[in-house]
Scaffold this active site. Structure first.
Site, PDB file in Angstrom:
ATOM      1  N   GLU A  52       0.747  -1.229   0.086  1.00 59.53           N
ATOM      2  CA  GLU A  52       0.151  -0.111   0.103  1.00 59.53           C
ATOM      3  C   GLU A  52       0.783   1.364  -0.013  1.00 59.53           C
ATOM      4  O   GLU A  52       0.700   2.160   0.748  1.00 59.53           O
ATOM      5  CB  GLU A  52      -0.713  -0.189   1.116  1.00 59.53           C
ATOM      6  CG  GLU A  52      -1.989  -1.148   1.188  1.00 59.53           C
ATOM      7  CD  GLU A  52      -2.860  -1.130   2.434  1.00 59.53           C
ATOM      8  OE1 GLU A  52      -4.182  -0.932   2.191  1.00 59.53           O
ATOM      9  OE2 GLU A  52      -2.486  -1.172   3.441  1.00 59.53           O
TER      10      GLU A  52
HETATM   11  C1  ACM Z   1      -1.717  -5.402   4.356  1.00 56.06           C
HETATM   12  O1  ACM Z   1      -2.929  -5.827   4.854  1.00 56.06           O
HETATM   13  N1  ACM Z   1      -1.762  -4.131   3.778  1.00 56.06           N
HETATM   14  C2  ACM Z   1      -0.465  -6.091   4.172  1.00 56.06           C
END
Ligand code: ACM
Length: 677
Positions: free
Chosen positions: A312
């Site tokens: 992310e």
């Molecule tokens: C995640 O759940 N961002 C690895």
């Protein structure tokens, strides 16, 4: 031929014995091979353990803990008789590696007869696993505690069976982690993935960069001494500890102390400002910092694997920074993904220089990275297969997110070798190492984290340990609930925390009516609590609402649903099922009148008033439906329409909770209005 009366009785007993169903063994994970025998080994006060073959401190400690645990479970203070042969004889051929290795032999064989038990294994790590099996086998019987006669040959399906615990969003103290390590060991998991840094807090003491915790935590972090002690604790229980420092995103907590690492100008404070700051991969000073940081952490954490996160990465700060954009163009990169791949390549070299293997979330998958890295799939199962096809080893976490509040059966159905992985070649399949459950900590505190992890984590442990064919859901629930009770003997509080929390909410000792409501609700699923939160989460706010106290999965609601199913399938004739259904419905119908005075009195319960009223309405609707069914007259349409409207209402989330008995009551209402022959 005449048979003597004694032989006749013997034959009769023998035939009765073979006609009886095999007793269910409450084992989780189910071993690779189990053969039940005749009789049982009594566990008495003279129970003792003897060790031959390899002897080391790790094994001796494990045997000591095993005896203590068996004594705690049975309540028997053991007093072995000197000179008598041991009840359980243990033989390990070899000791263990000083630092537990991926793929170290965990196999064992356990034979129990009515006169004794024998546990053998190639390594003492296998002995640890076999001792847990023995503990699960010890059951109460009409004549005392006993272990059934059995021959077990067991080894894991996957070498990597982990649980991730996030300690950044809410700090989780070492004692809470230790009891979770005990739980993991009980179900034969072997990796704790420690998510140690994220936007909300940096949780490891760095002597080289003290401002990481000094300015990047709320004062709650682990000292290096505590970490070493914890790693030794986990090692004793056969569990590797892999640290994760999530970079270049999820890094807000790094910047109050070290703003020069960030891609934007700041200023940065821990309490967050919605900037989603990320690390600057274009400056050499960033790599100088990481060189020193990784070197320090690589020494602190002995495991061969080092997780760098990589998930992310929100590129807003990269987009907004002209110097970073110029770097992207100057290096012929197309986009932010290319920049992250460049960062990962440099990071991988730093990690490798420190003799570690880099692990990252599936966003890091990029052909420029060496095949030694490990990819952890969280966004879907496709990335696991894609990585394996490209020559990378992989771990599955998609489908194993405990924080999404899924029922155990849904996690249980997820298999690392299914979906896209099913069509891989044997060589590609061999690159799938296993998986990890994930407990992200936005909505947990030390008080309730156990109940978010357990007992559902045990079914993920089974998926990763047991043969793929072991997948009967009814058996899974029976065994999970049995193991759940055992886990509390280890000090886990996944069951006992709830009454404490309900007492707090109620402010009084009698919580019967409150429990009736809490029993049949579940937290909203997936990320719906976030979307309902409307705005940034306050990570320092108390988590003391009903949603924080209830179990992720309601057993009573599941049982009620099964009962209704049984009743419907019997053509509404199963009177025993109907009697039970009536009992539940009556309790619910009458519950709001009992609970209402309490709901008014405490601010923590006011939001649950509509839910309590809906439960009573569902109880009444279900009872009326049964009355119609008993009379054999279809219920009037107008009544049905009215009931379905209130059921629709009851199905809507309230106070972030779902009333789990609405659907089976709907089934009764619809059945009562239909024509029956
Ligand atoms: C995640 O759940 N961002 C690895």
């Amino acid at each position: 031929m005449r048979t003597s009366p004694i032989v006749g009785i013997f034959l009769l007993l023998a035939s009765l014995a073979t006609a009886q169903p095999q007793p269910q063994l409450n084992l989780m994970p189910m071993p690779a091979s189990v053969q039940t025998g005749a009789g049982q080994l009594p566990i008495t006060q003279s129970f003792s353990v003897g060790v031959v073959g390899t002897h080391d401190a790790s094994l001796d400690g494990a045997v000591q803990r095993f005896v203590t645990q068996l004594s705690r479970q049975t309540g028997i203070p053991f007093r072995p008789k000197p000179g008598e042969p041991p009840t359980l004889q243990i033989h390990a051929e070899h000791g263990r590696q000083a630092v537990q290795k991926l793929g170290e032999d965990e196999s064992y064989e356990l034979t129990v007869t009515d006169s004794g038990a024998k546990l053998t294994a190639p390594t003492s790590l296998g002995i640890l696993r076999g001792l847990q099996t023995f503990l699960q086998l010890a059951q109460i019987t009409s004549s005392g505690f006993a272990v059934p006669a059995v021959t077990i040959k067991d080894q894991p399906r996957f070498p990597w069976r982990g649980t991730l615990i996030d300690v950044s969003r809410h700090f989780i103290p070492i004692d809470v982690l230790k009891r979770n390590i005990d739980g993991m060991a009980a179900v034969k998991m072997n990796v704790l993935h420690w998510h140690l840094s994220d936007d909300q807090g940096f949780r490891v003491e760095s002597k080289v960069f003290p401002k990481l915790t000094g300015m990047g935590s709320d004062g709650m972090f682990y000292t290096q001494e505590e970490i070493r002690d914890f790693i030794a604790y986990a090692h004793d229980r056969g569990i590797r500890v892999m640290p994760e420092f999530d970079i270049p995103g999820h890094t807000h907590s790094w910047y109050p102390g070290y703003p020069e690492l960030a891609s934007g100008p700041g200023p940065y404070t821990l309490d967050g400002d919605g900037l989603d700051p990320i690390m600057d991969p274009t400056r050499e000073t960033t790599y100088k910092f990481l060189e020193k940081f990784v070197a320090e952490m690589a020494k602190l954490f002995p495991d061969a694997y080092f997780h760098i996160g990589g998930d992310e990465v929100d590129g807003k700060q990269w987009d907004a920074n002209p110097q970073i954009q110029a770097f992207i163009h100057a290096h012929g990169m197309k986009n932010n993904q290319d920049l992250q791949a460049y960062f990962n390549q440099r990071l991988q070299k730093i990690v490798a220089k420190n003799h570690k293997i880099m692990v990252g979330w599936d966003e890091i998958l990029h052909p420029d990275l060496p095949k030694t890295i490990i990819v952890q799939s969280w966004r879907g199962q496709e990335s696991l297969a894609a990585a394996a096809k490209q020559g990378y080893r992989g771990l599955l976490s998609f489908g194993y997110y405990l924080d999404l509040m899924w029922p155990a059966a849904r996690h249980y159905a997820v298999d690392p070798m299914a979906d896209a992985a099913a069509t891989l070649t044997p060589e590609e399949k061999s690159r799938i190492l296993g998986g990890e459950s994930c407990q992200w900590a936005e909505w947990v505190t030390p008080e309730n984290i156990d109940s978010h992890i357990w007992p559902r984590n045990a079914v993920i442990a089974e998926r990763l340990w047991s043969p793929q064919e072991i997948k009967d859901v009814a058996s899974m629930y029976t065994r999970m609930n049995a193991v759940s009770l055992d886990l509390e003997w280890l000090g886990l509080t996944h069951r006992s925390a709830r009454p404490h929390m309900l007492h707090r909410m109620a402010g009084t000792g009698d919580i019967t009516a409150l429990r009736n409501l809490a029993d049949v609700v579940e937290p909203v699923k997936d990320y719906n609590r976030w979307s309902d939160a409307k705005g940034p989460i306050d990570f320092h706010a108390p988590l003391t609402r009903m949603i924080d106290a209830v179990y992720p999965e309601s057993d009573p609601a599941r049982h009620f649903g099964d009962l209704v199913q049984t009743f419907v399938q019997s053509g509404y004739k199963d009177q025993a099922a109907e009697a039970q259904i009536r009992m539940w419905l009556t309790t619910w119908r009458d519950n709001d009148a009992r609970l209402h005075p309490l709901l008014d009195q405490t601010f923590l319960l006011q939001e649950d008033e509509p839910m309590s009223q809906d439960l009573s309405a569902l109880g009444a609707a279900g009872l009326q439906a049964l009355d119609y069914l008993d009379k054999g007259q279809p219920a009037p349409d107008s009544w049905k329409t009215q009931q379905l409207a209130l059921i629709d209402q009851a199905k809507k989330p309230m106070a972030d909770l779902l009333l789990m008995v609405a659907a089976p009551v709907q089934q009764l209402v619809e059945a009562s209005a239909a024509e029956h022959k």
